[in-house]
Design a protein around this motif. Structure first.
Motif, PDB file in Angstrom:
ATOM      1  N   GLN A  75       0.724  -0.906   0.087  1.00 21.90           N
ATOM      2  CA  GLN A  75       0.249   0.286   0.486  1.00 21.90           C
ATOM      3  C   GLN A  75       0.438   1.483  -0.076  1.00 21.90           C
ATOM      4  O   GLN A  75       0.201   2.459  -0.045  1.00 21.90           O
ATOM      5  CB  GLN A  75      -1.142  -0.285   1.298  1.00 21.90           C
ATOM      6  N   HIS A 123       0.902   7.728   6.758  1.00 28.76           N
ATOM      7  CA  HIS A 123       0.572   6.878   5.497  1.00 28.76           C
ATOM      8  C   HIS A 123       0.539   7.283   3.959  1.00 28.76           C
ATOM      9  O   HIS A 123      -0.235   8.565   3.680  1.00 28.76           O
ATOM     10  CB  HIS A 123      -0.927   6.087   5.301  1.00 28.76           C
ATOM     11  N   THR A 134       0.751   7.369  13.338  1.00 28.80           N
ATOM     12  CA  THR A 134       1.426   6.812  11.680  1.00 28.80           C
ATOM     13  C   THR A 134       0.960   7.151  10.510  1.00 28.80           C
ATOM     14  O   THR A 134      -0.391   7.488  10.206  1.00 28.80           O
ATOM     15  CB  THR A 134       0.634   5.108  12.032  1.00 28.80           C
ATOM     16  N   HIS A 155       5.079   3.495   4.979  1.00 23.64           N
ATOM     17  CA  HIS A 155       4.459   4.473   6.315  1.00 23.64           C
ATOM     18  C   HIS A 155       5.690   4.721   7.332  1.00 23.64           C
ATOM     19  O   HIS A 155       6.498   3.697   7.378  1.00 23.64           O
ATOM     20  CB  HIS A 155       3.662   3.311   7.081  1.00 23.64           C
TER      21      HIS A 155
END
Length: 430
Positions: free
Chosen positions: A351, A423, A421, A354
């Motif tokens: 994806q 992303h 976090t 991160h």
């Protein structure tokens, strides 16, 4: 009902055959009498079918033809169904008329788009805001009439979680907000709102904050400079003024940090969405930030751990990304109790990239998490004052991530700690 009709049909046929047989006995021609009876029976049915077809062709407002027996029941039944359907259609038409009248009175544009992206219907506000013309534009593809590249990209991406806010193609001083909702089998309902007033107010607020911050920066620099000069002077300072000068310098520097954050936030908000695309080595950046965090921790004894692979690079602005990650790391140092653990991690998956900063501090209650990225929002104002926070760090993080197509996830448990976090999509990998 079907059994009743079938019984009546067989009963009628029975009596026709019986009557034909009796007539045949009288004339001594039973076979021919039965044939003649069946022919007459079929002719009667054919005549009723012709009447039925003529009645249907005449329209729904005509009364059914006069008939007895089975065909009379059929005519009455169908006429009853027609009247019931007509009443239902009338009610539905009233609802449709009310919906169209209410949407026509809206100041927001409402546009219905079919599964192939063609315009089906729109209200009067759409003609004023979007320049649509009826009936010429009906059936046209929406991107043939709204040709702004940002709208075309937004519509074709088919991701409508967030509205699109762009300038009007008819008047550049007008700001329009496009909200698209999917319904049915791939159809779209588009609502367009004039947000010019809100946009102008927001721009005035941004300009005011940026201008005031800029104007205050020079006087504060002069004040801090003189305070440092007074404290570093060889001449003895009256003990009554020494503590006052120290507090003045401390608060002045806190005000400087606040102004610096306000100016950075104003720059992030006012700069164009497009940023310079340069490979930024996130692994090396986090190593440097970890060292700075350990220096900030000093005697507090935090255990600061870095977990990252090598060669993880993002495409973007080095200074902005450093500012975002530094804010998260320094916040963890400020708000984690002494001897606590802080963990910085960076990893890649299918994806994207991160980056997370976690701690085992006091944690944040759930009701505060959604508001943490608001300007000046503080979970505990007294704690932020003690640690020197400005309340703008996470707002800066949010805007940096938005400019880099990223998003911020916050998870926290009271008494166990928090994890922030960042992303980044695959398209941001350098």
């Amino acid at each position: 009902m079907r059994t009743h009709w079938a019984g009546r049909a067989f009963k009628t046929l029975f009596w026709v055959l019986l009557a034909s047989a009796l007539v045949g006995l009288l004339i001594n021609q039973i076979a021919w009498a039965l044939v003649a009876g069946l022919v007459l029976y079929q002719a009667w049915h054919l005549r009723q079918m012709i009447h039925f077809q003529q009645w249907l062709d005449a329209g729904r407002n005509e009364l059914p033809p006069e008939a007895r027996g089975l065909w009379g029941d059929i005519f009455d039944r169908i006429h009853h169904i027609q009247r019931r359907d007509s009443r239902m259609r009338g009610k539905q038409q009233l609802v449709i008329d009310r919906i169209q009248a209410s949407t026509a009175a809206l100041s927001d544009a409402v546009v219905m788009v079919d599964t192939k992206g063609r315009l089906e219907w729109w209200n009067r506000a759409a003609e004023r805001l979007l320049g649509l013309r009826a009936p010429d534009d009906s059936g046209q593809h929406v991107t043939n009439l709204l040709r702004d590249p940002r709208f075309v990209e937004y519509f074709e991406a088919n991701h409508f979680g967030e509205p699109l806010d762009i300038a009007s193609h008819l008047n550049l001083s007008t700001r329009l907000q496009y909200t698209i909702t999917q319904y049915g089998e791939g159809e779209h309902l588009m609502v367009v709102r004039d947000t010019s007033r809100l946009h102008n107010l927001e721009q005035m607020r941004k300009d005011f904050v940026a201008n005031v911050s800029h104007e205050l920066r020079t006087p504060l620099t002069v004040i801090v400079g003189y305070l440092e000069t007074l404290q570093d002077s060889d001449e003895p300072i009256n003990p009554r003024w020494k503590r006052a000068l120290q507090q003045m310098e401390q608060q002045s520097r806190r005000m400087q940090n606040l102004l610096n954050d306000l100016l950075l936030l104003a720059r992030l908000e006012n700069e164009d969405r497009t940023i310079e695309q340069r490979p930024v080595d996130i692994s090396e950046m986090l190593k440097s930030i970890t060292q700075d965090a350990r220096a900030l921790s000093a005697e507090r004894g935090h255990q600061i751990i870095l977990e990252t692979g090598s060669g993880i690079k993002l495409s973007g602005a080095d200074a902005e990304l450093r500012s975002a990650f530094s804010n998260l790391a320094f916040n963890a140092v400020k708000y984690t109790p002494d001897q606590g653990e802080i963990r910085l991690c960076c990893w890649l998956d299918e994806q994207g990239a991160h980056v997370s900063v976690g701690d085992n501090g006091a944690g944040i209650a759930a009701q505060h998490i959604n508001r943490l990225t608001e300007r000046f929002y503080r979970v505990d104002s007294s704690r932020s004052t003690h640690t020197g926070g400005t309340g703008l760090g996470l707002a800066i993080v949010k805007h940096v991530l938005l400019r880099h197509d990223g998003r911020l996830d916050i998870s926290s448990t009271v008494g166990k700690g928090s994890t922030f976090t960042c992303h980044f999509p695959v398209s941001r990998l350098a």
